[in-house]
Structures are given as structure tokens and as C-alpha cells.
Design a protein around this motif. Structure first.
Motif, PDB file in Angstrom:
ATOM      1  N   PHE A   1      -4.583  -4.630   2.540  1.00  0.00           N
ATOM      2  CA  PHE A   1      -3.957  -4.037   1.361  1.00  0.00           C
ATOM      3  C   PHE A   1      -2.561  -3.578   1.765  1.00  0.00           C
ATOM      4  O   PHE A   1      -2.414  -2.688   2.606  1.00  0.00           O
ATOM      5  CB  PHE A   1      -4.754  -2.842   0.839  1.00  0.00           C
ATOM      6  CG  PHE A   1      -6.140  -3.185   0.373  1.00  0.00           C
ATOM      7  CD1 PHE A   1      -6.335  -4.100  -0.650  1.00  0.00           C
ATOM      8  CD2 PHE A   1      -7.251  -2.593   0.962  1.00  0.00           C
ATOM      9  CE1 PHE A   1      -7.613  -4.420  -1.075  1.00  0.00           C
ATOM     10  CE2 PHE A   1      -8.527  -2.905   0.537  1.00  0.00           C
ATOM     11  CZ  PHE A   1      -8.707  -3.827  -0.482  1.00  0.00           C
ATOM     12  N   THR A   2      -1.551  -4.169   1.170  1.00  0.00           N
ATOM     13  CA  THR A   2      -0.190  -3.840   1.555  1.00  0.00           C
ATOM     14  C   THR A   2       0.211  -2.456   1.035  1.00  0.00           C
ATOM     15  O   THR A   2      -0.100  -2.102  -0.115  1.00  0.00           O
ATOM     16  CB  THR A   2       0.790  -4.895   1.022  1.00  0.00           C
ATOM     17  OG1 THR A   2       2.119  -4.463   1.308  1.00  0.00           O
ATOM     18  CG2 THR A   2       0.650  -5.107  -0.475  1.00  0.00           C
TER      19      THR A   2
ATOM     20  N   ARG B   1       2.928  -1.700   0.004  1.00  0.00           N
ATOM     21  CA  ARG B   1       3.861  -1.888  -1.114  1.00  0.00           C
ATOM     22  C   ARG B   1       3.182  -1.666  -2.455  1.00  0.00           C
ATOM     23  O   ARG B   1       3.861  -1.415  -3.466  1.00  0.00           O
ATOM     24  CB  ARG B   1       4.469  -3.295  -1.054  1.00  0.00           C
ATOM     25  CG  ARG B   1       5.527  -3.446   0.031  1.00  0.00           C
ATOM     26  CD  ARG B   1       6.303  -4.745  -0.139  1.00  0.00           C
ATOM     27  NE  ARG B   1       5.468  -5.912   0.093  1.00  0.00           N
ATOM     28  CZ  ARG B   1       5.272  -6.464   1.287  1.00  0.00           C
ATOM     29  NH1 ARG B   1       5.844  -5.929   2.364  1.00  0.00           N
ATOM     30  NH2 ARG B   1       4.516  -7.530   1.420  1.00  0.00           N
ATOM     31  N   LEU B   2       1.846  -1.773  -2.496  1.00  0.00           N
ATOM     32  CA  LEU B   2       1.137  -1.484  -3.734  1.00  0.00           C
ATOM     33  C   LEU B   2       1.433  -0.062  -4.215  1.00  0.00           C
ATOM     34  O   LEU B   2       1.527   0.197  -5.415  1.00  0.00           O
ATOM     35  CB  LEU B   2      -0.373  -1.653  -3.533  1.00  0.00           C
ATOM     36  CG  LEU B   2      -0.912  -3.082  -3.440  1.00  0.00           C
ATOM     37  CD1 LEU B   2      -2.368  -3.058  -2.975  1.00  0.00           C
ATOM     38  CD2 LEU B   2      -0.815  -3.778  -4.797  1.00  0.00           C
TER      39      LEU B   2
ATOM     40  N   LEU C   1       1.116  -4.248 -12.032  1.00  0.00           N
ATOM     41  CA  LEU C   1       1.068  -5.105 -10.853  1.00  0.00           C
ATOM     42  C   LEU C   1       1.604  -6.498 -11.183  1.00  0.00           C
ATOM     43  O   LEU C   1       1.259  -7.079 -12.219  1.00  0.00           O
ATOM     44  CB  LEU C   1      -0.369  -5.232 -10.340  1.00  0.00           C
ATOM     45  CG  LEU C   1      -0.999  -3.971  -9.741  1.00  0.00           C
ATOM     46  CD1 LEU C   1      -2.444  -4.258  -9.334  1.00  0.00           C
ATOM     47  CD2 LEU C   1      -0.205  -3.492  -8.532  1.00  0.00           C
TER      48      LEU C   1
ATOM     49  N   HIS D   1       0.611  -9.268  -6.320  1.00  0.00           N
ATOM     50  CA  HIS D   1      -0.172  -8.130  -5.840  1.00  0.00           C
ATOM     51  C   HIS D   1      -1.401  -7.856  -6.697  1.00  0.00           C
ATOM     52  O   HIS D   1      -2.125  -6.900  -6.434  1.00  0.00           O
ATOM     53  CB  HIS D   1       0.703  -6.869  -5.799  1.00  0.00           C
ATOM     54  CG  HIS D   1       1.826  -6.953  -4.814  1.00  0.00           C
ATOM     55  ND1 HIS D   1       3.129  -6.695  -5.158  1.00  0.00           N
ATOM     56  CD2 HIS D   1       1.844  -7.284  -3.491  1.00  0.00           C
ATOM     57  CE1 HIS D   1       3.917  -6.848  -4.091  1.00  0.00           C
ATOM     58  NE2 HIS D   1       3.154  -7.209  -3.069  1.00  0.00           N
TER      59      HIS D   1
ATOM     60  N   GLY E   1      -4.888  -8.142  -4.664  1.00  0.00           N
ATOM     61  CA  GLY E   1      -5.102  -7.038  -3.739  1.00  0.00           C
ATOM     62  C   GLY E   1      -5.293  -5.716  -4.451  1.00  0.00           C
ATOM     63  O   GLY E   1      -6.152  -4.913  -4.071  1.00  0.00           O
ATOM     64  N   GLY E   2      -4.520  -5.484  -5.511  1.00  0.00           N
ATOM     65  CA  GLY E   2      -4.668  -4.244  -6.260  1.00  0.00           C
ATOM     66  C   GLY E   2      -6.013  -4.140  -6.949  1.00  0.00           C
ATOM     67  O   GLY E   2      -6.639  -3.073  -6.974  1.00  0.00           O
TER      68      GLY E   2
END
Length: 479
Positions: A256-257, A259-260, A385, A389, A392-393
Motif C-alpha cells: 500500500f503506497t 501516496r494514498l 482515488l 490507486h 490498492g485503496g
């Protein structure tokens, strides 16, 4: 990518995924009403059975982040088939469990399968249907997921009285066998030729953090852990979470980056989901116990009382879009979270001599407010989002939802265990004698839920975007 599916098989694929989702959501709720009967059969206290629910929810939270990569690596058909087999074997093991410890282990096996059913099934539908038909397909798949919580508590209570608690798990066996056979026939392979690299290090850190923090919280309530062990687990969990955050900021493709969290709506919605769901997750555990142990209701009667909650929740889904469109996410979530906390605390005012209509009205009002909370929180978390992303979100939101549900049960059990001795309520107390501990726990959980409205206060006031209806439809599948 082997994902082709014939038009003749597309409808069967939707039914297959829908039934899998129904099985998963049914077993997340059917156990709640049966806990007192299970406790008597296994020689345990009903107030120390929370591990049966927490183990299932926590296992799902741990497995969900890896589900997408596993499906890409081994193929949707193979993984979905394995998920159904694990879920079915876990159900059989639950029914055959001779003790609470064996039952918890069996629930972990069941949760391993259940965690893969919805994400992998949704991935198969995404690959089989064009984008313009995806929302309609997912709406069809999501409906049984809404029906599962509707019939789960009632069916669980009826089975306990008509047969035994073992049948709440045995009913999964024929459905599982038919589902496995249908998977081999109708589910496309869906294996990626070049699966993306998996962030095994980050996943390990995240799993250690979730397990340590959840076990520490549950240890405060009923696992009998020494205070030093609970403290060590808390420290381990916080250290692992910190290590994951530093790891994710360093590697090019983390699980999970970070950046989220640059999106304000995502980070506020995710944190709000986690803390507000402590109250929402505690209630399906607390209400059946309150009704059976303190109010004198039978398992079937306690299950029937959960019907107004689910029916009002379904009815509220039709009003969510117009309410948010008029008032905006910030005002709706602040007001609704305060109302949800007040409704939870209001259950502390229940007495055995109150009329039935008042109890039904209280249940229905809670169901409507709770449904509004779920949909608004899910939608605000996902609405901004971008496509890069979104996956992942959505996976992180699914993980937090299951983690919040498990934390809610652990918090409820901890509060009951703490308030009981303080208020002079013994673990074996029943009837009106048990009410003080439940009232104190409900009041505390309601207060915590109301405090979480401060998280949604941080949202920026803004009009809803045109595609929020699509996000809401997708988030309903998660509930």
C-alpha cells in the motif's frame, strides 16, 4: 491473460460469485446469536466467546491485502476453487470442534477461504464484463451480501433451537460442494502471464502489526494474558506498523503506497472507518448477548429482533445519495456519527418490561443510521482515488473494515470483562443482574463512536462528484 468467458456462462459466473459472497457474509453474522448455546455446549462463559468472531474477522483482514496478487499469480479459477474448499473444510471443522480452542482454529481456516471469495470473485467479474456493464454486474453480486446479514442472526437462532449450534456450520457443506463444482465449470482461469512483484516484506510487517495489536486488545478482554504479554504485543504491533510505514516510503512498489494518504478524503475516510466501526462492529456481538443473557430472550427471538436492523438498513440505501447530495459528506458524517453513538448508548436504557414495539423501533432506527454510516464512510474514502490507486485503496479499505469489526468485538468483550467486577456483576450472572455491565459497556462504546465524529470534522466541505454513485455502488459490496 486467460479471462475469456462465453456469454452463456456470464450469468452463471455472476450467480457463482454472488453465492460465494452470500456464504461469506452469512457466516460473519450467523454465529452471533448462537454464542450462548455454543458456550454451554463447550463449557465456556458466553462472555468469553469473542475469539470465535475475532479470529474470523482478523484472518480475513490479514489475507485480503494479498488476494489480488494471489489471483494474478495462480489464476482466479484455481484460487476461487481453493477458497471454497477451505471455507467448506473450515465449516466442517467448526461443527466438529470439541472445545473453544479447536473452534477458533477452525474459524481461522474458514476465514482463510472467506477472505478470498469476494475479492477474487470481483476480480473475475471485472475481467469478464466490459466497464460499462461492471456496475450492473457488481450490483447483482452485492445483493446476496446484503441478504446474508439479514437472515444470518435469525437463521442462527432458529437452528440453535430447532437442532443445535453445529448446524450453523453444517449448512455450508452442500453449498460448498456445489460451489466448487460450479467453479470448475463456469469460472475463467484469469491467470496473469506477468504477475506484479509482491511486497512480501511489507506484507509481513503489516500482518505482524495487525495480529499483535488485535491479540493485545483481545488479551485485555478474555484470553487471560498477563499484563506484561499484552504490553509486549502492543509494542510489537506499533513497531511493526512503524517499520512498514518506513519500508513503504522506501521501496518502489509497496503493498500500500503512502501516496494514498496524500488524499485528504481517503485518509480521513479510512481512519473514520476504523474508529467508527468499533461501535458498529461491537453491536452485532453485544445485542444478541444482551437479549439472551440479560433480557431473557430465546436464541430465535434474539435473532428475529435483528431483522428490523437489516430491513431498515436496506431501506436506507435508497436515500443515501439524495441525503449526501443535499447536505454533503462532511455534515452527513459528523451528524450521523453523533447519532450512531447516541443510538448505541441508547441501548443501555433497555429494560425487560419495555413494550416490544419500542424495541423494534429502536432496532430499526439503529439499522438505518448504521447503514447510512457504512455507505457514506465507504464512498468518501474511495471517491477521489484515481484509477492507478483504486485497487490498492479498495483493498486497504476492505482490510480496515474487517479489522474494525474484529476490534469492535474485542473492545466490547474487554469492557464487559472490566465493568463486571467493578459493578459487582459475576461472569455467571443472568437476567436483570447482568444488565449493569452491559449498560456500562454500551455507554462507553457509544461515547467512543461519538468521539470519532471529530475525525470526519477534518473533511473539506465540497459538493459530491458525479461519479460518487458509482463509488457508492462498489462500496456497498464491502458493507
Amino acid at each position: 491473460m486467460n479471462s475469456a468467458v462465453s456469454p452463456a456462462s456470464s450469468r452463471q459466473l455472476l450467480w457463482l460469485v454472488a453465492v460465494g459472497f452470500f456464504m461469506q457474509t452469512l457466516d460473519a453474522t450467523i454465529v452471533n446469536t448462537a454464542l450462548p448455546a455454543m458456550a454451554r455446549s463447550l463449557g465456556e462463559s458466553p462472555l468469553e466467546m469473542q475469539a470465535v468472531i475475532v479470529s474470523y474477522a482478523l484472518t480475513m483482514a490479514v489475507v485480503i491485502p494479498a488476494s489480488g496478487w494471489v489471483a494474478d499469480r495462480f489464476g482466479t479459477q484455481r484460487v476461487f476453487f481453493t477458497a471454497i474448499v477451505l471455507f467448506t473444510l473450515g465449516s466442517a471443522a467448526c461443527a466438529a470442534s470439541p472445545s473453544l480452542h479447536w473452534l477458533v482454529v477452525a474459524r481461522v481456516l474458514q476465514g482463510l477461504g472467506g477472505a478470498l471469495l469476494l475479492p477474487v470473485g470481483r476480480l473475475a467479474v471485472l475481467r469478464a464484463y466490459p466497464r460499462e456493464q461492471f456496475l450492473e454486474a457488481m450490483s447483482f453480486v452485492a445483493m446476496p451480501g446484503l441478504i446474508g446479514p439479514l437472515v444470518g442472526p435469525t437463521l442462527g437462532g432458529w437452528l440453535v433451537e430447532a437442532a443445535s449450534w453445529h448446524w450453523i456450520f453444517l449448512i455450508n457443506l452442500p453449498v460448498g460442494v456445489l460451489g466448487a463444482l460450479a467453479t470448475l465449470r463456469y469460472m475463467p482461469g484469469g491467470r496473469s502471464e506477468r504477475p506484479p512483484a509482491f511486497d512480501a516484506g511489507g506484507y509481513t510487517m503489516l500482518v505482524v502489526a495487525m495480529l499483535a495489536l488485535s491479540l493485545a486488545l483481545d488479551g485485555l478482554g478474555g484470553l487471560g494474558m498477563k499484563h506484561l504479554l499484552v504490553l509486549l504485543l502492543l509494542l510489537l504491533g506499533l513497531a511493526a506498523l512503524t517499520a512498514y510505514w518506513l519500508h513503504a516510503a522506501r521501496v518502489p512498489a509497496p503493498l500500500f503506497t503512502p501516496r494514498l494518504f496524500s488524499l485528504q478524503s481517503f485518509r480521513v475516510g479510512l481512519l473514520g472507518n476504523l474508529f467508527a466501526r468499533i461501535g458498529s462492529g461491537a453491536m452485532p456481538y453485544l445485542i444478541p448477548l444482551l437479549m439472551q443473557l440479560a433480557m431473557g430472550y430465546s436464541p430465535a427471538q434474539a435473532g428475529m429482533l435483528m431483522l428490523p436492523v437489516a430491513l431498515a438498513g436496506l431501506g436506507m440505501k435508497r436515500l443515501v445519495t439524495s441525503i449526501i447530495g443535499r447536505w454533503g459528506y462532511r455534515r452527513v458524517l459528523i451528524g450521523n456519527t453523533l447519532a450512531l453513538g447516541a443510538m448505541i448508548a441508547g441501548f443501555a436504557l433497555m429494560t425487560p418490561d419495555q413494550p416490544l414495539w419500542l424495541r423494534v423501533l429502536q432496532m430499526a432506527m439503529f439499522g438505518a443510521v448504521n447503514s447510512m454510516q457504512f455507505t457514506a464512510m465507504n464512498t468518501v474514502t474511495l471517491k477521489d482515488l484515481d484509477p492507478a490507486h483504486a485497487s490498492g485503496g479498495n483493498s486497504m479499505l476492505s482490510m480496515v473494515q474487517m479489522l474494525g469489526m474484529g476490534m469492535g468485538v474485542s473492545v466490547a468483550a474487554t469492557l464487559l470483562a472490566a465493568f463486571g467486577p467493578w459493578l459487582g456483576v459475576s461472569a455467571s450472572a443472568a437476567g436483570p443482574d447482568a444488565l449493569p455491565a452491559f449498560r456500562a459497556a454500551l455507554g462507553a462504546i457509544g461515547a467512543v463512536t461519538m468521539l470519532s465524529a471529530g475525525i470526519f470534522w477534518q473533511l473539506q466541505p465540497e459538493p459530491p462528484r458525479p461519479d460518487d454513485d458509482r463509488r457508492a455502488g462498489e462500496s456497498r459490496a464491502e458493507h
